[in-house]
Design a protein around this motif. Structure first.
Motif, PDB file in Angstrom:
ATOM      1  N   PRO A 241       0.914  -1.620   0.196  1.00 62.56           N
ATOM      2  CA  PRO A 241      -0.075  -0.227   0.014  1.00 62.56           C
ATOM      3  C   PRO A 241       0.594   1.252   0.518  1.00 62.56           C
ATOM      4  CG  PRO A 241      -1.235  -1.766   1.384  1.00 62.56           C
ATOM      5  CD  PRO A 241       0.276  -2.229   0.877  1.00 62.56           C
ATOM      6  N   MET A 242      -0.189   2.119  -0.526  1.00 66.70           N
ATOM      7  CA  MET A 242       1.194   3.192  -1.190  1.00 66.70           C
ATOM      8  C   MET A 242       0.015   4.389  -1.463  1.00 66.70           C
ATOM      9  SD  MET A 242       2.997   2.606  -4.651  1.00 66.70           S
ATOM     10  CE  MET A 242       4.234   2.765  -3.653  1.00 66.70           C
ATOM     11  N   THR A 243       1.042   6.210  -1.552  1.00 74.23           N
ATOM     12  CA  THR A 243       0.089   7.050  -2.053  1.00 74.23           C
ATOM     13  C   THR A 243       0.164   7.477  -3.102  1.00 74.23           C
ATOM     14  OG1 THR A 243       1.503   8.764  -1.064  1.00 74.23           O
ATOM     15  CG2 THR A 243       0.447   8.125   0.674  1.00 74.23           C
ATOM     16  N   ALA A 244      -0.958   7.700  -3.881  1.00 81.57           N
ATOM     17  CA  ALA A 244      -0.844   8.223  -5.121  1.00 81.57           C
ATOM     18  C   ALA A 244       0.612   8.715  -5.309  1.00 81.57           C
ATOM     19  CB  ALA A 244      -1.882   8.876  -5.263  1.00 81.57           C
ATOM     20  N   GLY A 245       0.640  10.087  -4.161  1.00 78.61           N
ATOM     21  CA  GLY A 245       2.654  10.988  -4.079  1.00 78.61           C
ATOM     22  C   GLY A 245       3.222   9.989  -4.989  1.00 78.61           C
ATOM     23  N   GLU A 246       3.136   8.939  -3.905  1.00 77.00           N
ATOM     24  CA  GLU A 246       4.589   8.038  -3.422  1.00 77.00           C
ATOM     25  C   GLU A 246       4.651   7.656  -4.904  1.00 77.00           C
ATOM     26  OE1 GLU A 246       4.400   6.793   1.107  1.00 77.00           O
ATOM     27  OE2 GLU A 246       3.392   6.102  -0.210  1.00 77.00           O
ATOM     28  N   LEU A 247       3.776   6.769  -5.365  1.00 77.84           N
ATOM     29  CA  LEU A 247       3.551   5.895  -7.101  1.00 77.84           C
ATOM     30  C   LEU A 247       4.363   6.929  -8.182  1.00 77.84           C
ATOM     31  CD1 LEU A 247       3.445   4.104  -8.262  1.00 77.84           C
ATOM     32  CD2 LEU A 247       0.639   3.913  -8.011  1.00 77.84           C
TER      33      LEU A 247
ATOM     34  N   ARG B   7       5.922   9.892  -7.724  1.00 74.35           N
ATOM     35  CA  ARG B   7       7.350   9.374  -7.192  1.00 74.35           C
ATOM     36  C   ARG B   7       8.578   8.894  -7.995  1.00 74.35           C
ATOM     37  NH1 ARG B   7       5.578  13.174  -3.075  1.00 74.35           N
ATOM     38  NH2 ARG B   7       5.690  10.307  -1.587  1.00 74.35           N
ATOM     39  N   GLN B   8       7.921   7.512  -7.395  1.00 69.68           N
ATOM     40  CA  GLN B   8       8.585   6.194  -7.610  1.00 69.68           C
ATOM     41  C   GLN B   8       8.974   6.188  -9.625  1.00 69.68           C
ATOM     42  OE1 GLN B   8       8.266   2.615  -5.847  1.00 69.68           O
ATOM     43  NE2 GLN B   8       8.104   2.893  -4.680  1.00 69.68           N
ATOM     44  N   THR B   9       7.457   6.150  -9.695  1.00 69.55           N
ATOM     45  CA  THR B   9       7.752   6.462 -11.531  1.00 69.55           C
ATOM     46  C   THR B   9       7.730   7.621 -12.346  1.00 69.55           C
ATOM     47  OG1 THR B   9       5.237   7.235 -11.278  1.00 69.55           O
ATOM     48  CG2 THR B   9       5.797   4.611 -11.225  1.00 69.55           C
ATOM     49  N   GLY B  10       8.195   8.444 -11.554  1.00 71.08           N
ATOM     50  CA  GLY B  10       8.660   9.946 -12.413  1.00 71.08           C
ATOM     51  C   GLY B  10       6.840  10.614 -13.309  1.00 71.08           C
ATOM     52  N   LEU B  11       5.329   9.787 -13.251  1.00 70.24           N
ATOM     53  CA  LEU B  11       4.964  10.244 -13.760  1.00 70.24           C
ATOM     54  C   LEU B  11       4.824  11.260 -12.567  1.00 70.24           C
ATOM     55  CD1 LEU B  11       3.238   7.089 -14.566  1.00 70.24           C
ATOM     56  CD2 LEU B  11       3.893   8.579 -15.897  1.00 70.24           C
ATOM     57  N   THR B  12       4.156  12.237 -13.438  1.00 67.85           N
ATOM     58  CA  THR B  12       3.153  13.225 -12.199  1.00 67.85           C
ATOM     59  C   THR B  12       1.688  13.097 -12.077  1.00 67.85           C
ATOM     60  OG1 THR B  12       1.299  14.064 -14.370  1.00 67.85           O
ATOM     61  CG2 THR B  12       3.423  14.869 -14.708  1.00 67.85           C
ATOM     62  N   THR B  13       1.439  13.497 -10.382  1.00 65.54           N
ATOM     63  CA  THR B  13       0.453  13.525 -10.404  1.00 65.54           C
ATOM     64  C   THR B  13      -0.950  13.540 -10.599  1.00 65.54           C
ATOM     65  OG1 THR B  13       0.322  16.282  -9.302  1.00 65.54           O
ATOM     66  CG2 THR B  13       1.381  13.660  -7.775  1.00 65.54           C
ATOM     67  N   ALA B  14      -1.199  14.735 -12.088  1.00 64.42           N
ATOM     68  CA  ALA B  14      -2.235  14.600 -13.113  1.00 64.42           C
ATOM     69  C   ALA B  14      -2.106  12.818 -14.172  1.00 64.42           C
ATOM     70  CB  ALA B  14      -2.167  15.219 -13.525  1.00 64.42           C
ATOM     71  N   SER B  15      -1.237  12.770 -14.414  1.00 63.34           N
ATOM     72  CA  SER B  15      -1.329  10.750 -14.875  1.00 63.34           C
ATOM     73  C   SER B  15      -1.435  10.019 -14.070  1.00 63.34           C
ATOM     74  CB  SER B  15       0.056  10.879 -15.646  1.00 63.34           C
ATOM     75  OG  SER B  15       0.706  12.068 -16.405  1.00 63.34           O
ATOM     76  N   ILE B  16      -1.214   9.765 -12.804  1.00 62.47           N
ATOM     77  CA  ILE B  16      -1.121   8.770 -11.818  1.00 62.47           C
ATOM     78  C   ILE B  16      -3.125   9.373 -11.536  1.00 62.47           C
ATOM     79  CG2 ILE B  16      -0.745   7.942  -9.281  1.00 62.47           C
ATOM     80  CD1 ILE B  16       1.319   7.564 -10.965  1.00 62.47           C
ATOM     81  N   THR B  17      -3.140  10.213 -11.169  1.00 56.99           N
ATOM     82  CA  THR B  17      -4.676   9.893 -11.215  1.00 56.99           C
ATOM     83  C   THR B  17      -5.545   9.138 -11.559  1.00 56.99           C
ATOM     84  OG1 THR B  17      -4.533  11.847 -10.016  1.00 56.99           O
ATOM     85  CG2 THR B  17      -7.221  11.350 -10.877  1.00 56.99           C
TER      86      THR B  17
ATOM     87  N   ARG C 257      -7.064  12.515   4.980  1.00 58.05           N
ATOM     88  CA  ARG C 257      -6.479  13.661   3.265  1.00 58.05           C
ATOM     89  C   ARG C 257      -6.085  13.188   2.570  1.00 58.05           C
ATOM     90  NH1 ARG C 257      -3.219  18.530   7.110  1.00 58.05           N
ATOM     91  NH2 ARG C 257      -2.956  16.691   7.236  1.00 58.05           N
ATOM     92  N   ARG C 258      -5.335  12.006   3.007  1.00 54.13           N
ATOM     93  CA  ARG C 258      -4.728  10.715   2.320  1.00 54.13           C
ATOM     94  C   ARG C 258      -5.183   9.591   1.351  1.00 54.13           C
ATOM     95  NH1 ARG C 258       1.718  10.266   4.110  1.00 54.13           N
ATOM     96  NH2 ARG C 258       0.692   8.043   4.364  1.00 54.13           N
ATOM     97  N   VAL C 259      -4.904   9.459   0.961  1.00 57.11           N
ATOM     98  CA  VAL C 259      -6.208   8.229  -0.193  1.00 57.11           C
ATOM     99  C   VAL C 259      -4.434   7.399  -0.721  1.00 57.11           C
ATOM    100  CG1 VAL C 259      -6.580   7.021  -1.891  1.00 57.11           C
ATOM    101  CG2 VAL C 259      -7.230   9.374  -0.989  1.00 57.11           C
TER     102      VAL C 259
END
Length: 185
Positions: free
Chosen positions: A78-84, A86-96, A118-120
């Motif tokens: 389990p991880m936050t979208a922000g952590e994912l 960072r690990q992938t180098g994708l933007t948070t919009a792309s991760i969404t 606040r965290r997902v």
């Protein structure tokens, strides 16, 4: 050789990837040949793994980026979208977008962090979305286990040690290249 196969007795010229370096002090032509062949084998393996990822993603019904993200969540937990991101180098919009597709396909769930609402947190969803994972990757795992059975525990420890070092080298180079892209250098 034919179809890109290297002549096992030849020491190749320096390739576009710079894989031929000066030999280490005290090493001979055989050592240099082995190191070059090993590096080329690693490169071929990386290329084949990318192709396997593409075909596997198609079979599972997702794209390669989504499969990479799914794999990271499966391996990391389990991880936050922000952590994912960072690990992938994708933007948070792309991760969404990735998470929307993976959640819609039943591969992952997004849940509120009980400690910080606040965290997902993204978690693997062991439901029907993963039904193609076993048939897609199970034969690969079985073939790997059959190949590994021919090696001693000591051999496997050595291979694992080298694989972990290689993984860290690749992670370091990924970070270096991302830094150069961000920094313009």
């Amino acid at each position: 050789g034919e179809h890109g196969a290297a002549d096992p007795g030849a020491v190749p010229e320096r390739g576009v990837w710079g894989e031929r370096e000066e030999p280490a002090p005290g090493s001979g032509a055989e050592r240099q040949r082995l190191e070059t062949e090993f590096l080329l084998a690693v490169r071929r393996n990386g290329s084949i793994i990318q192709l396997l990822g593409q075909v596997s993603a198609e079979r599972i019904g997702i794209n390669v980026t989504d499969l990479n993200c799914l794999n990271i969540v499966a391996l990391t937990g389990p991880m936050t979208a922000g952590e994912l991101a960072r690990q992938t180098g994708l933007t948070t919009a792309s991760i969404t977008g990735v998470l929307d597709r993976l959640e819609e396909g039943g591969f992952v769930r997004r849940e509120r962090d009980p400690k910080d609402r606040r965290r997902v947190i993204v978690t693997l969803n062991p439901g029907p979305g993963l039904r193609e994972i076993g048939p897609t990757f199970g034969p690969l795992v079985r073939a790997w286990r059959e190949a590994a059975a021919g090696y001693s525990d000591e051999d496997l420890r050595l291979l694992l040690d080298f694989q972990l070092k290689l993984e860290q080298i690749v992670r370091d180079q990924l970070e270096r290249l991302r830094g150069e892209v961000r920094g313009g250098g």
